[in-house]
Design a protein around this motif. Sequence first.
Motif, mmCIF file in Angstrom:
data_model
loop_
_atom_site.group_PDB
_atom_site.id
_atom_site.type_symbol
_atom_site.label_atom_id
_atom_site.label_comp_id
_atom_site.label_asym_id
_atom_site.label_seq_id
_atom_site.Cartn_x
_atom_site.Cartn_y
_atom_site.Cartn_z
ATOM 1 N N GLY A 121 0.873 -1.312 -0.110
ATOM 2 C CA GLY A 121 -0.021 -0.134 -0.111
ATOM 3 C C GLY A 121 0.919 1.130 0.017
ATOM 4 N N LEU A 122 0.338 2.349 0.238
ATOM 5 C CA LEU A 122 1.019 3.655 0.617
ATOM 6 C C LEU A 122 1.354 3.810 1.839
ATOM 7 C CD1 LEU A 122 -1.492 5.882 -1.537
ATOM 8 C CD2 LEU A 122 1.127 4.901 -2.270
ATOM 9 N N PRO A 123 2.611 4.640 2.214
ATOM 10 C CA PRO A 123 2.917 4.503 3.633
ATOM 11 C C PRO A 123 2.137 5.685 4.276
ATOM 12 C CG PRO A 123 4.506 5.864 2.089
ATOM 13 C CD PRO A 123 3.447 5.098 1.329
ATOM 14 N N THR A 124 1.970 5.359 5.605
ATOM 15 C CA THR A 124 1.567 6.361 6.484
ATOM 16 C C THR A 124 2.340 7.496 6.503
ATOM 17 O OG1 THR A 124 2.499 5.545 8.471
ATOM 18 C CG2 THR A 124 0.200 4.559 8.010
ATOM 19 N N GLU A 125 2.190 8.828 6.766
ATOM 20 C CA GLU A 125 2.927 9.853 7.267
ATOM 21 C C GLU A 125 4.295 9.381 8.240
ATOM 22 O OE1 GLU A 125 3.193 14.635 7.735
ATOM 23 O OE2 GLU A 125 1.350 13.600 8.464
ATOM 24 N N ALA A 126 3.909 8.834 9.387
ATOM 25 C CA ALA A 126 4.793 8.488 10.440
ATOM 26 C C ALA A 126 5.778 7.408 9.812
ATOM 27 C CB ALA A 126 3.979 7.761 11.546
ATOM 28 N N GLU A 127 5.278 6.339 9.030
ATOM 29 C CA GLU A 127 6.160 5.444 8.273
ATOM 30 C C GLU A 127 7.214 6.053 7.462
ATOM 31 O OE1 GLU A 127 3.293 1.512 8.189
ATOM 32 O OE2 GLU A 127 3.259 2.916 6.503
ATOM 33 N N TRP A 128 6.583 7.078 6.858
ATOM 34 C CA TRP A 128 7.368 7.916 5.695
ATOM 35 C C TRP A 128 8.647 8.607 6.499
ATOM 36 C CZ3 TRP A 128 9.503 12.421 4.381
ATOM 37 C CH2 TRP A 128 9.968 12.503 3.013
ATOM 38 N N GLU A 129 8.184 9.350 7.493
ATOM 39 C CA GLU A 129 9.153 10.025 8.117
ATOM 40 C C GLU A 129 10.295 9.278 8.983
ATOM 41 O OE1 GLU A 129 8.120 13.487 10.708
ATOM 42 O OE2 GLU A 129 6.758 14.280 9.425
ATOM 43 N N LYS A 130 9.909 7.981 9.442
ATOM 44 C CA LYS A 130 10.465 6.967 10.281
ATOM 45 C C LYS A 130 11.695 6.759 8.889
ATOM 46 C CE LYS A 130 11.442 3.260 12.924
ATOM 47 N NZ LYS A 130 10.926 2.258 14.050
ATOM 48 N N ALA A 131 11.327 6.323 8.004
ATOM 49 C CA ALA A 131 12.219 5.763 6.684
ATOM 50 C C ALA A 131 13.089 6.756 6.469
ATOM 51 C CB ALA A 131 11.274 5.077 5.654
ATOM 52 N N ALA A 132 12.656 8.132 6.276
ATOM 53 C CA ALA A 132 13.492 9.284 5.868
ATOM 54 C C ALA A 132 14.474 9.679 7.007
ATOM 55 C CB ALA A 132 12.482 10.351 5.593
ATOM 56 N N ARG A 133 14.110 9.547 8.252
ATOM 57 C CA ARG A 133 14.896 10.090 9.255
ATOM 58 C C ARG A 133 15.986 8.898 10.104
ATOM 59 N NH1 ARG A 133 10.639 14.093 12.231
ATOM 60 N NH2 ARG A 133 11.610 15.738 11.968
ATOM 61 N N GLY A 134 15.471 7.758 9.949
ATOM 62 C CA GLY A 134 16.341 6.692 10.863
ATOM 63 C C GLY A 134 15.798 6.685 12.370
ATOM 64 N N GLY A 135 14.792 7.533 12.514
ATOM 65 C CA GLY A 135 14.027 7.407 13.767
ATOM 66 C C GLY A 135 14.533 8.640 14.879
ATOM 67 N N ASP A 136 15.586 9.156 14.319
ATOM 68 C CA ASP A 136 15.896 10.659 15.195
ATOM 69 C C ASP A 136 15.023 12.008 14.568
ATOM 70 O OD1 ASP A 136 17.285 11.294 12.977
ATOM 71 O OD2 ASP A 136 19.145 10.577 13.771
ATOM 72 N N ALA A 137 15.491 13.081 14.881
ATOM 73 C CA ALA A 137 14.746 14.327 14.607
ATOM 74 C C ALA A 137 15.377 15.164 13.487
ATOM 75 C CB ALA A 137 14.432 15.484 15.924
ATOM 76 N N ARG A 138 16.413 14.328 12.736
ATOM 77 C CA ARG A 138 17.299 15.270 11.807
ATOM 78 C C ARG A 138 16.287 15.998 10.695
ATOM 79 N NH1 ARG A 138 20.950 11.125 9.222
ATOM 80 N NH2 ARG A 138 20.938 10.464 11.457
ATOM 81 N N ILE A 139 16.919 17.100 10.486
ATOM 82 C CA ILE A 139 15.891 17.871 9.324
ATOM 83 C C ILE A 139 16.044 17.199 7.944
ATOM 84 C CG2 ILE A 139 15.767 20.055 8.479
ATOM 85 C CD1 ILE A 139 17.105 21.218 11.103
ATOM 86 N N TRP A 140 17.111 16.758 7.508
ATOM 87 C CA TRP A 140 17.138 16.304 6.156
ATOM 88 C C TRP A 140 17.540 14.710 6.194
ATOM 89 C CZ3 TRP A 140 18.882 21.313 6.706
ATOM 90 C CH2 TRP A 140 18.016 22.360 6.338
ATOM 91 N N PRO A 141 17.535 14.038 5.394
ATOM 92 C CA PRO A 141 17.774 12.641 5.425
ATOM 93 C C PRO A 141 19.402 12.388 5.868
ATOM 94 C CG PRO A 141 16.576 12.730 3.316
ATOM 95 C CD PRO A 141 16.941 14.058 3.959
ATOM 96 N N TRP A 142 20.332 13.202 5.495
ATOM 97 C CA TRP A 142 21.722 13.089 5.830
ATOM 98 C C TRP A 142 22.197 13.905 7.123
ATOM 99 C CZ3 TRP A 142 19.398 15.414 1.289
ATOM 100 C CH2 TRP A 142 19.567 16.586 1.586
ATOM 101 N N GLY A 143 21.282 14.707 7.620
ATOM 102 C CA GLY A 143 21.593 15.436 8.895
ATOM 103 C C GLY A 143 20.776 16.981 8.802
ATOM 104 N N ASP A 144 21.570 17.630 9.793
ATOM 105 C CA ASP A 144 20.769 18.967 10.101
ATOM 106 C C ASP A 144 21.570 20.132 9.133
ATOM 107 O OD1 ASP A 144 19.169 17.887 11.793
ATOM 108 O OD2 ASP A 144 20.545 18.138 13.350
#
Length: 254
Positions: A121-144
């Motif tokens: 299916g399509l991701p939830t917003e929370a799934e999408w953000e976790k996949a993009a962040r790795g779990g932390d609060a970084r601003i972009w996928p590679w860091g801040d």
Amino acid sequence: MMTEQALSPPVCGHQWIEIPAGFSCLGSDDTDPYAGEKERPLREVFIPTFLISKFPTTNEQIAAFYAATGWEPHPEWSAWWRRLREDERAEHRRFPATHVSWDIAAAYSAWLGEEHDKAIGLPTEAEWEKAARGGDARIWPWGDVFDPSRCCCAELGNNDFCSVDDFASGCSPFGVAHMSGLVWEWCIDHHHADNHASAETFAPANFTPARQRVVKGGSAFCTKEIVRIACRDWTNQINQGGGDDGFRVVWHVR
């Protein structure tokens, strides 16, 4: 941090990255200088294990869907695809599918799942953000710290899309590509301004009906503020499919 676990060979025509169960950040706060009100508050939520496609869905993949199902593509995408020479199609087959409406993204996901007997299916917003962040609060996928060499965005000045295989240095900690820029990506959540404030702690998703669905990631034509992971936008789910609207899929293993 877990290393990339892309399944090889591809399953269902997609490369998949396993995102392990655990807590992850959702939203943003004052530590992000570009944080918007709709992104607040910064929450910690628990996301069960899922798999996400490493890349946005490509022209080659969406063309196979149209051919197999008889679904009508957006007229602009269809006209563009038809007028490409064979060598031009080969060049663009790994570019992201665009002009993808909500209905097409949902239908593609359902078709892929039915074809292979998998819960896709399509991701939830929370799934999408976790996949993009790795779990932390970084601003972009590679860091801040923003780096335009890591994503297909407006700061590059190209004003065009690229292959999904480009910008490998911009992958998320899990190895998911193009979570900043390239194309906007549909999420399954209905869009409401207070999604994060009202989100459940366990596997949040907003299914309260609305005309709009959440889209994430920004596109090749968006600036650094918009291609942030936490940035939230919406697109009407009826009669839409903009020139930079795309998607990727998730697989919930039964």
